[in-house]
Design a protein around this motif. Structure first.
Motif, mmCIF file in Angstrom:
data_model
loop_
_atom_site.group_PDB
_atom_site.id
_atom_site.type_symbol
_atom_site.label_atom_id
_atom_site.label_comp_id
_atom_site.label_asym_id
_atom_site.label_seq_id
_atom_site.Cartn_x
_atom_site.Cartn_y
_atom_site.Cartn_z
ATOM 1 N N THR A 38 26.821 28.430 49.412
ATOM 2 C CA THR A 38 26.556 27.745 48.147
ATOM 3 C C THR A 38 26.474 26.234 48.360
ATOM 4 O OG1 THR A 38 28.900 27.433 47.626
ATOM 5 C CG2 THR A 38 27.871 29.505 46.889
ATOM 6 N N ALA A 39 26.014 25.543 47.321
ATOM 7 C CA ALA A 39 26.006 24.083 47.361
ATOM 8 C C ALA A 39 27.419 23.532 47.482
ATOM 9 C CB ALA A 39 25.327 23.535 46.101
ATOM 10 N N LEU A 65 21.828 24.379 49.106
ATOM 11 C CA LEU A 65 21.363 24.778 47.774
ATOM 12 C C LEU A 65 20.255 25.815 47.889
ATOM 13 C CD1 LEU A 65 21.401 24.550 44.731
ATOM 14 C CD2 LEU A 65 20.011 22.462 44.918
ATOM 15 N N GLU A 68 21.913 29.136 48.218
ATOM 16 C CA GLU A 68 22.460 29.571 46.930
ATOM 17 C C GLU A 68 21.354 30.108 46.029
ATOM 18 O OE1 GLU A 68 24.857 27.686 43.089
ATOM 19 O OE2 GLU A 68 25.104 26.778 45.074
ATOM 20 N N GLU A 87 20.917 19.273 38.677
ATOM 21 C CA GLU A 87 22.367 19.069 38.571
ATOM 22 C C GLU A 87 23.054 19.310 39.907
ATOM 23 O OE1 GLU A 87 26.437 20.078 38.523
ATOM 24 O OE2 GLU A 87 24.907 21.678 38.639
ATOM 25 N N ARG A 88 22.684 20.371 40.597
ATOM 26 C CA ARG A 88 23.334 20.697 41.870
ATOM 27 C C ARG A 88 22.992 19.661 42.943
ATOM 28 N NH1 ARG A 88 27.585 22.964 41.436
ATOM 29 N NH2 ARG A 88 27.566 24.353 43.252
ATOM 30 N N TYR A 91 25.162 16.688 42.395
ATOM 31 C CA TYR A 91 26.504 16.999 42.904
ATOM 32 C C TYR A 91 26.557 16.839 44.421
ATOM 33 C CZ TYR A 91 30.062 20.308 44.638
ATOM 34 O OH TYR A 91 31.078 20.916 45.336
#
Length: 367
Positions: A38-39, A65, A68, A87-88, A91
């Motif tokens: 995952t991120a 990402l 993911e 958004e990711r 982050y």
């Protein structure tokens, strides 16, 4: 977590839906790869120095990402998909603030997915566009690094009157800091393959020891004649006449050529200037941040005090007195007046008649 044979110095192992990163904290004693799903896994790996080096950080973030996305069962519209990716990526950008490659990559990828979302209602189309763009970063980086090596070897050799050169480098800028081959270490590789390198010198690069753990590991692996030195002995090595040139990488280059790189780079540049030794920066064009007029605007990341208080970059036993204060910046900024030239994949950026780097003109000419 999986142990893998050290077949190559590949820090990033990716196929669609799968990503593993070589845990560089354990080198050279162990070759261990961490599986990234995952991120959030990618963010932690970058922050905790599992992966480091400005190009590798950006690529690892993008691919974490991608993994993911590949394995998710997303429910929503194309706009929702783009919003999720934006958004990711934001982050992921927060994992390490100094390296411009990461912020440049996130902005580029965010713009791609937002643009695609304007043309389709299918979220899978948005995700596919993201996957393709992230994967292109991996292949493009290797090609860019080899070009940097070629340009760097040519400019360094042409500026010196000796056939066999001894070159000093700092931190790690090789296959372990990029998708492959390397930037500053790529220049050393190119000099070696061309029969022009007498010896490479690498600093230990305190406090995380990327030079002694990683650069030395790569040099030995490639059978390049090399010597490891303490950070504090670099000036003495120059005074002894054993260094013909210095080449380092960059985490961010301002519009005027001021360069942020691993802490200790500035000290090397000052010593090189005093001894009349050319000092080169080798980095892809993505390391240049034209939005920053000078190095004064570059945010310098400060690392955990534990990296100084404990041995092995904070992973071993305590070595400092309890109660002592610590200042542990990860980077410093070398002013452009101490830099001989900036080596990129498109060519070498030199000074104009006023003595400043004509970075804007160079980028417009090579666009």
């Amino acid at each position: 977590m999986a142990n893998q044979a050290a077949i190559s110095l590949q820090a990033i192992c990716y196929s669609r839906g799968s990503l593993s990163l070589l845990d560089q904290r354990k080198l050279p004693q162990e070759t261990v790869y961490l599986e990234i799903h995952t991120a959030a896994d990618g963010w932690s790996a970058i922050r905790e120095m599992v992966v480091r080096g400005a190009p590798a950080i950006a690529i690892s973030a993008a691919l974490s990402l991608a993994v993911e996305v590949s394995n998710s069962d997303f429910k929503g519209t194309a706009v929702d998909a783009a919003s999720f990716l934006v958004e990711r990526l934001g982050y992921l950008e927060s994992s390490r603030p100094t390296a411009v490659n990461l912020s440049e990559a996130t902005v580029k990828l965010q713009n791609i997915v937002k643009k695609v979302a304007e043309t389709t209602s299918n979220p899978e189309v948005v995700f596919q566009a993201y996957l393709e763009a992230a994967e292109i970063m991996l292949t493009d980086d290797v090609a860019a690094n080899k070009s940097i090596g070629c340009h760097g070897a040519a400019i360094i050799a042409s500026g010196l009157q000796t056939k066999q050169l001894s070159v000093l480098t700092h931190c790690n800028t090789g296959s372990l800091a990029t998708a492959g081959y390397g930037t500053a270490l790529g220049v050393i590789r190119a000099l070696h393959s061309g029969g022009q390198l007498e010896r490479a010198y690498c600093t230990e690069t305190r406090p995380f020891n990327q030079g002694s753990r990683l650069t030395a590991y790569e040099l030995v692996h490639d059978k390049i004649p090399a010597t490891l030195i303490a950070d504090s002995s670099a000036a003495a090595l120059m005074k002894a006449g054993r260094v013909n040139a210095i080449v380092v990488g960059a985490d961010r280059i301002a519009a005027n050529g001021d360069t942020a790189n691993k802490i200790g780079t500035y000290s090397l540049a000052v010593a090189a200037s005093h001894h009349g030794i050319p000092f080169y920066v080798a980095a892809p064009l993505t390391s240049i941040d034209g939005s920053m007029a000078s190095g004064e605007e570059i945010v310098i990341e400060e690392r955990s005090p534990n990296e100084l208080l404990f041995s092995h970059g904070g992973l071993g036993e305590r070595v400092a007195a309890s109660g002592i204060d610590v200042w542990n910046p990860a980077f410093d900024v070398t002013p452009s007046n101490l830099i001989t030239a900036i080596i990129t994949e498109k060519g070498v950026i030199t000074r104009n008649v006023e003595g400043f780097f004509a970075i804007t003109e160079f980028m417009e000419r090579t666009a």
